[in-house]
Design a protein around this motif. Structure first.
Motif, PDB file in Angstrom:
ATOM      1  N   SER A 107       0.803  -1.218   0.000  1.00 31.69           N
ATOM      2  CA  SER A 107       0.000   0.000   0.000  1.00 31.69           C
ATOM      3  C   SER A 107       0.839   1.273   0.000  1.00 31.69           C
ATOM      4  N   PRO A 109       2.864   3.765  -1.819  1.00 27.81           N
ATOM      5  CA  PRO A 109       3.119   4.060  -3.226  1.00 27.81           C
ATOM      6  C   PRO A 109       4.579   4.313  -3.558  1.00 27.81           C
ATOM      7  N   VAL A 117       6.241  -2.450  -6.339  1.00 27.21           N
ATOM      8  CA  VAL A 117       5.351  -1.585  -7.126  1.00 27.21           C
ATOM      9  C   VAL A 117       4.518  -2.443  -8.080  1.00 27.21           C
ATOM     10  N   ARG A 120       1.805  -4.088  -6.076  1.00 27.37           N
ATOM     11  CA  ARG A 120       0.827  -3.058  -5.709  1.00 27.37           C
ATOM     12  C   ARG A 120      -0.059  -2.728  -6.907  1.00 27.37           C
ATOM     13  N   ASP A 121       0.553  -2.603  -8.071  1.00 25.61           N
ATOM     14  CA  ASP A 121      -0.218  -2.298  -9.280  1.00 25.61           C
ATOM     15  C   ASP A 121      -1.161  -3.444  -9.645  1.00 25.61           C
ATOM     16  N   ALA A 124      -4.086  -2.995  -7.259  1.00 23.24           N
ATOM     17  CA  ALA A 124      -4.890  -1.841  -7.680  1.00 23.24           C
ATOM     18  C   ALA A 124      -5.675  -2.169  -8.948  1.00 23.24           C
ATOM     19  N   THR A 145     -10.774   6.320  -6.843  1.00 23.21           N
ATOM     20  CA  THR A 145      -9.951   5.493  -7.729  1.00 23.21           C
ATOM     21  C   THR A 145      -9.490   4.228  -7.006  1.00 23.21           C
ATOM     22  N   ASP A 147      -6.429   3.471  -6.630  1.00 23.17           N
ATOM     23  CA  ASP A 147      -5.334   3.909  -5.761  1.00 23.17           C
ATOM     24  C   ASP A 147      -5.863   4.439  -4.428  1.00 23.17           C
ATOM     25  N   ASP A 148      -7.022   5.128  -4.458  1.00 21.66           N
ATOM     26  CA  ASP A 148      -7.638   5.600  -3.214  1.00 21.66           C
ATOM     27  C   ASP A 148      -7.983   4.410  -2.312  1.00 21.66           C
ATOM     28  N   VAL A 150      -6.608   1.353  -2.362  1.00 26.40           N
ATOM     29  CA  VAL A 150      -5.369   0.740  -1.859  1.00 26.40           C
ATOM     30  C   VAL A 150      -4.844   1.561  -0.686  1.00 26.40           C
ATOM     31  N   LEU A 151      -4.910   2.881  -0.814  1.00 27.26           N
ATOM     32  CA  LEU A 151      -4.489   3.755   0.279  1.00 27.26           C
ATOM     33  C   LEU A 151      -5.343   3.529   1.522  1.00 27.26           C
TER      34      LEU A 151
END
Length: 191
Positions: A107, A109, A117, A120-121, A124, A145, A147-148, A150-151
């Motif tokens: 998580s 970035p 990465v 993570r991708d 996502a 998104t 990414d939001d 995952v965050l």
């Protein structure tokens, strides 16, 4: 953690040692987090540090082997017809409760290591595949998104990592109840 010292059986035990290291790392990371000492992993696996570093030259290599199952589980769920964003987030939450280390690793970035990465991708991307359906069903704001999300899961992992395992599920439920207010569409006022 149970520590069992096994006698060294030489190169013929390489596959077994690798499996023992992955199982031990899964246990150690779940108990002590991603930054747990690798000497502890080797000790729990019942192998020497030399064996650990022959199989996994660095922490990221070991973590990626440990968490490949978690990503594979997410990919399998995403491939099932009818899988929703809620299903994906539920599995990510279960994985976070079981081992905050996985989510903590993927998580961030700016992790720096391209292997992390990439994982993570992948995560996502799996979430992104369910966003359109969630928006159409009115369960997700248009501007949220992958990414939001995952965050958000990463923030949850950061909190859960500081709690005893017995408190993680209840806390995760409370956190998602709060986060839903931020990701669900706001009611339109009749003004």
């Amino acid at each position: 953690m149970t520590v069992t010292r096994r006698p060294n059986r030489g190169p013929g035990a390489a596959a077994e040692n690798r499996a023992a290291l992955i199982a031990a790392a899964r246990e150690v990371f779940a108990d002590a987090g991603y930054d747990a000492p690798l000497t502890t992993v080797a000790r729990v696996a019942g192998v020497g540090q030399g064996s650990l570093y022959r199989h996994f030259p660095d922490r990221v290599s070991l973590a990626l082997a440990v968490f490949e199952d978690s990503v594979a589980d997410l990919e399998a769920l995403a491939a099932e017809p009818g899988t929703t964003l809620a299903d994906m987030l539920a599995l990510l939450t279960e994985q976070t409760i079981a081992s905050t280390a996985f989510i903590d690793m993927v998580s961030v970035p700016s992790a720096g290591d391209l292997r992390v990465v990439e994982v993570r991708d992948r995560v996502a991307g799996l979430l992104a595949g369910t966003l359109a359906e969630a928006r159409r069903a009115g369960r997700l704001r248009e501007d949220v998104t992958a990414d939001d999300l995952v965050l958000a899961v990463g923030m949850l992992a950061g909190l859960l990592a500081r709690l005893p395992a017995a408190e993680r599920r209840t806390t995760a439920e409370r956190v998602w109840a709060l986060l839903r207010h931020g990701i669900e569409p706001r009611p339109v006022s009749g003004g």
